[in-house]
Design a protein around this motif. Structure first.
Motif, short mmCIF file in Angstrom:
data_model
loop_
_atom_site.label_atom_id
_atom_site.label_comp_id
_atom_site.label_asym_id
_atom_site.label_seq_id
_atom_site.Cartn_x
_atom_site.Cartn_y
_atom_site.Cartn_z
N PHE A 9 0.76 -1.29 -0.06
CA PHE A 9 0.06 0.05 -0.16
C PHE A 9 0.69 1.27 0.02
O PHE A 9 2.07 1.17 0.13
N SER A 10 -0.05 2.39 0.03
CA SER A 10 0.86 3.88 -0.09
C SER A 10 -0.07 4.71 0.61
O SER A 10 -0.97 4.55 0.86
N PHE A 11 0.74 5.51 1.24
CA PHE A 11 0.27 6.52 1.96
C PHE A 11 0.35 7.73 1.09
O PHE A 11 1.70 8.08 0.67
N GLY A 124 -4.30 0.86 -1.38
CA GLY A 124 -3.39 -0.35 -1.28
C GLY A 124 -4.27 -1.67 -1.75
O GLY A 124 -5.32 -1.77 -1.72
N ILE A 125 -3.34 -2.83 -1.89
CA ILE A 125 -3.92 -4.17 -2.23
C ILE A 125 -3.43 -4.79 -1.10
O ILE A 125 -2.43 -4.86 -0.79
N VAL A 269 -6.79 3.19 -6.01
CA VAL A 269 -6.15 2.22 -6.42
C VAL A 269 -6.62 1.59 -7.58
O VAL A 269 -7.85 1.31 -7.82
N ASN A 270 -6.01 1.31 -8.74
CA ASN A 270 -6.43 0.64 -10.05
C ASN A 270 -5.70 -0.56 -10.25
O ASN A 270 -4.43 -0.44 -10.49
#
Ligand SMILES: *[C@@H]1O[C@H](CO)[C@@H](O)[C@H](O)[C@H]1NC(C)=O
Ligand SMILES: *[C@@H]1O[C@H](CO)[C@@H](O)[C@H](O)[C@H]1NC(C)=O
Ligand SMILES: *[C@@H]1O[C@H](CO)[C@@H](O)[C@H](O)[C@H]1NC(C)=O
Length: 293
Positions: A9-11, A124-125, A269-270
């Motif tokens: 994931f990302s923040f 995120g995933i 998210v894509n």
């Protein structure tokens, strides 16, 4: 029950406006210390720690096919680090010391496992299969999002395990975090927390990460930065639990992932199943920040 779950994931607080900028430093921003006298080994529980100088052969073999630039598309390149050619002398390792900045412990404020923080978003995933994983790896694009005072932006892979309501997590990626680093450069960043996400710490401020490389250090800045719609630079990151046998690489099953998104219109998210290469790909981003919510 203990199980390792994968989180990628990302923040972010802001949108991705990649900007190429390479800042050259006159002096190295690290200090060389004796490998056996590095900060982490001062922790009581690491007093008799046996330093593992290289990953096990099994882990190296497993990673070898992933780490070459052959996994990248034509317009993509590997992001290099802005670090001196020459590392520390034999027997010593570099420990990051930001210039003109006090590098202090700072909690990781996450919204993925608790209450929302105003203006902070995550996309995120997450792997949702119930079988444990012992590692994770990914190519991550390196960007330099613009952040303002008190803001930060990160792209990370992570592993977590929950045991008796205690959350043990390791995260690895890049961060643009002026509050942590004193500048706006994307830097190699790790985070570890032994029980609650907020109790953890970054890089070697955390007495848990043992440095073995004599050149690349946690906190090192990237020198090649992706430009939106232009050159793309990627870095390969992996986290592996030490194992000797019964260890194999698996790609993420696209039917067994979940998304972690707090506010889709701010930061989304894509997921691109099998995009370009044989691997799972996803993109994330958005305006972030308060974003009218
Ligand atoms: C870092 O901390 C020390 C001790 O608290 C202080 O004397 C120094 O001015 C600080 N440096 C910066 C750049 O904030
Ligand atoms: C979230 O906020 C609610 C209400 O303010 C509070 O009761 C709860 O303990 C908070 N949860 C966490 C994980 O901080
Ligand atoms: C990456 O950055 C380094 C250091 O600034 C530079 O020498 C190199 O040419 C850059 N690579 C690409 C592909 O632009």
């Amino acid at each position: 029950m203990t199980s390792l779950l994968l989180l990628i994931f990302s923040f972010s607080l802001i949108c991705f406006h990649g900007k190429s900028q390479s800042v050259k430093y006159q002096e190295p921003e690290f200090e060389c210390v004796d490998i056996y006298n590095q900060p982490s080994l001062h922790h009581p529980r690491l007093q008799n720690h046996q330093i593992q100088k290289t990953p096990s052969d099994e882990v190296l073999a497993m990673l070898s096919r992933e780490t070459t630039s052959q996994n990248l598309l034509n317009d993509e390149a590997i992001a290099e680090f802005d670090i001196p050619e020459k590392g520390c002398p034999k027997g010593q390792v570099p420990i990051h010391k930001p210039r003109n900045f006090n590098y202090t412990a700072k909690p990781f404020h996450s919204i993925s496992n608790g209450n929302r923080t105003i203006g902070q978003h995550v996309a995120g995933i997450r792997k949702i299969e119930a079988i444990p994983w012992r590692g994770a790896s990914a190519w991550i694009s390196v960007y330099q999002p613009k952040v303002h005072k008190g803001q930060f932006s990160m792209a990370l892979i992570g592993l977590k395990t929950e045991n008796n309501c205690k959350l043990n997590t390791i995260q690895f990626g890049w961060a643009v975090d002026p509050g942590l680093y004193g500048d706006n450069l994307p830097r190699l960043t790790t985070y570890w927390s032994p029980n609650k996400l907020h109790d953890g710490c970054f890089n070697v401020l955390c007495k848990g990460f043992v440095q073995v490389d004599k050149r690349l250090f946690l906190g090192a800045p990237f020198s090649n930065i992706s430009v939106l719609g232009g050159a793309q630079f990627h870095t390969f990151l992996a986290i592996n639990q030490y194992v000797t046998t019964d260890y194999k690489n698996v790609d993420i099953d696209s039917n067994k992932v979940g998304e972690d998104i707090d506010i889709r219109k701010c930061y989304n998210v894509n997921y691109l199943d099998n995009f370009g290469t044989n691997q799972q790909t996803f993109t994330f981003g958005g305006p972030g920040g308060l974003c009218d919510v």
